[in-house]
Write a protein that holds these residues in place. Sequence first.
Motif, PDB file in Angstrom:
ATOM      1  N   ARG A 103      -6.146  -7.180 124.061  1.00 48.53           N
ATOM      2  CA  ARG A 103      -5.359  -8.399 124.312  1.00 48.53           C
ATOM      3  C   ARG A 103      -3.859  -8.104 124.188  1.00 48.53           C
ATOM      4  O   ARG A 103      -3.053  -8.523 125.015  1.00 48.53           O
ATOM      5  N   MET A 104      -3.498  -7.318 123.145  1.00 52.99           N
ATOM      6  CA  MET A 104      -2.080  -6.986 122.956  1.00 52.99           C
ATOM      7  C   MET A 104      -1.552  -6.170 124.137  1.00 52.99           C
ATOM      8  O   MET A 104      -0.408  -6.337 124.564  1.00 52.99           O
TER       9      MET A 104
ATOM     10  N   HIS B 213     -13.982  -3.644 116.478  1.00 57.03           N
ATOM     11  CA  HIS B 213     -13.298  -4.931 116.308  1.00 57.03           C
ATOM     12  C   HIS B 213     -11.801  -4.853 116.582  1.00 57.03           C
ATOM     13  O   HIS B 213     -11.258  -5.712 117.257  1.00 57.03           O
ATOM     14  N   ILE B 214     -11.134  -3.769 116.151  1.00 56.36           N
ATOM     15  CA  ILE B 214      -9.673  -3.790 116.296  1.00 56.36           C
ATOM     16  C   ILE B 214      -9.250  -3.694 117.761  1.00 56.36           C
ATOM     17  O   ILE B 214      -8.207  -4.203 118.158  1.00 56.36           O
ATOM     18  N   ASP B 215     -10.090  -3.064 118.597  1.00 55.49           N
ATOM     19  CA  ASP B 215      -9.688  -2.946 119.996  1.00 55.49           C
ATOM     20  C   ASP B 215      -9.851  -4.250 120.773  1.00 55.49           C
ATOM     21  O   ASP B 215      -9.345  -4.364 121.886  1.00 55.49           O
TER      22      ASP B 215
ATOM     23  N   LYS C  78       3.252  -2.412 117.563  1.00 58.77           N
ATOM     24  CA  LYS C  78       2.208  -3.118 116.803  1.00 58.77           C
ATOM     25  C   LYS C  78       0.880  -2.369 116.895  1.00 58.77           C
ATOM     26  O   LYS C  78       0.114  -2.333 115.941  1.00 58.77           O
TER      27      LYS C  78
ATOM     28  N   SER D  82       5.900  -4.444 121.256  1.00 58.94           N
ATOM     29  CA  SER D  82       4.455  -4.694 121.445  1.00 58.94           C
ATOM     30  C   SER D  82       3.666  -3.411 121.217  1.00 58.94           C
ATOM     31  O   SER D  82       2.621  -3.426 120.558  1.00 58.94           O
TER      32      SER D  82
ATOM     33  N   ASP E 217      -8.341  -6.846 119.599  1.00 60.84           N
ATOM     34  CA  ASP E 217      -6.912  -7.193 119.490  1.00 60.84           C
ATOM     35  C   ASP E 217      -6.067  -6.294 120.375  1.00 60.84           C
ATOM     36  O   ASP E 217      -5.162  -6.760 121.066  1.00 60.84           O
ATOM     37  N   HIS E 218      -6.353  -4.982 120.350  1.00 67.86           N
ATOM     38  CA  HIS E 218      -5.495  -4.051 121.091  1.00 67.86           C
ATOM     39  C   HIS E 218      -5.574  -4.284 122.596  1.00 67.86           C
ATOM     40  O   HIS E 218      -4.566  -4.145 123.295  1.00 67.86           O
TER      41      HIS E 218
ATOM     42  N   GLU F 130      -7.891   0.903 125.521  1.00 64.74           N
ATOM     43  CA  GLU F 130      -8.135  -0.077 124.451  1.00 64.74           C
ATOM     44  C   GLU F 130      -9.258  -1.041 124.836  1.00 64.74           C
ATOM     45  O   GLU F 130      -9.976  -1.528 123.972  1.00 64.74           O
TER      46      GLU F 130
ATOM     47  N   ASP G 263      -1.261   0.020 113.747  1.00 65.94           N
ATOM     48  CA  ASP G 263      -2.698  -0.092 113.448  1.00 65.94           C
ATOM     49  C   ASP G 263      -3.352   1.280 113.508  1.00 65.94           C
ATOM     50  O   ASP G 263      -4.155   1.633 112.652  1.00 65.94           O
TER      51      ASP G 263
END
Length: 363
Positions: free
Chosen positions: A210-211, A203-205, A101, A98, A207-208, A172, A105
């Motif tokens: 949630r990840m 935007h990418i954070d 991933k 995890s 996802d980060h 994040e 990025d």
Amino acid sequence: LGLRPRSLLLHLRVEPGLEKEIRLSDNWSLPAVEEYFRSYATESREVPSLPSAEAIRSSSNPATAARDWLVQLAPDFLIESSPMARYASGNYGKLSSSLFKIIIDELGYGDFERKHSTLFENTMRSAGLNSVPHRYWQYYLNGSLMLANYYNRITRNRKHVFRYIGAIYLAETGFLTSCRIWRDVLKEALPGLDTRYFDEHCHIDIDHSRMALDGLVRPAIETYGNFAANEIVRGFEEARWIGEFAEQDFVRQICWKDSAERNQDHYQQIFLKVRRAWEAGEITKDCLDEPKGELSITHTHDGDELCHVASGEMEFLNGFECSTTLRGNQGIIIEHNRLHGALIHSERCKYEIYNIGDLDRWL
Ligand SMILES: [Fe+2]
Ligand SMILES: [Fe+2]
Ligand SMILES: [Fe+2]
């Protein structure tokens, strides 16, 4: 080389300080952590501004304050994901995959142009700054160093892996909002700024964040239980506390730089009183006689000081891109905890530093 002692010192001091600042209950469970982190995510998305942003906006020189803030972010952003990548090796089961991933990025998925540190290099250059990592180390504030050191500490010593998971969830998640706020204020102050670093994180954070919750926080607590939950919350709180400390440190530094004239006025007001107190043996002073080019590298003091130039010329550095020229019979008050330095411009310069303790008692 100059960086090492100050950075190591802060590294040693931070642990007992944090234990004192942050007291946790020790009964954290998965549902409690999830609820707590979700409410943080919701609240943090609604934060309208940040102390750092307001300091830039209200500074008498917003462009310099904005560049100063980019310098404070640089110890982390120009080497982005380096602390994180320490956990890329070893075997942490599903957690390793995890985390990996997120790491890929941060590294731009193998594309140098998209690597987050490359994006920040472009930001630095567009602000007229050098993008070499640690080029501006002498301007890092204690709070900025503490923050960078904290992430290094919890990734160097692997017993802190759960604290790291809590801290990275915070980073994040909080970053989504911080990056939007910083982008807007920095762009206002520096219209030509390349803001793609900040756009990317807006935007990418999502996802980060949630990840980090689904792939790190939850499986860690499911597998390792109460101990992991407590450590995760501790890491989250520690990183938050230091982050807020770093913000306040910057706010105070901007205010101190903007008060250069007032600090000279205060010197004028109190110098005779201070000298009489020294003559009476009530306070101490240091006498210095330095040649041209002598540099007092940036540092801070625990108490307020009064700097009196007896002869010659000194460039007193109030901080990043801000200095005050002092000649014979001129001086300035040096506020405690504020980063400052000096460079001698005349053949020789004689000056005196009086340890006045607390400025307010002299006014
Ligand atoms: Fe990033
Ligand atoms: Fe990220
Ligand atoms: Fe000093």
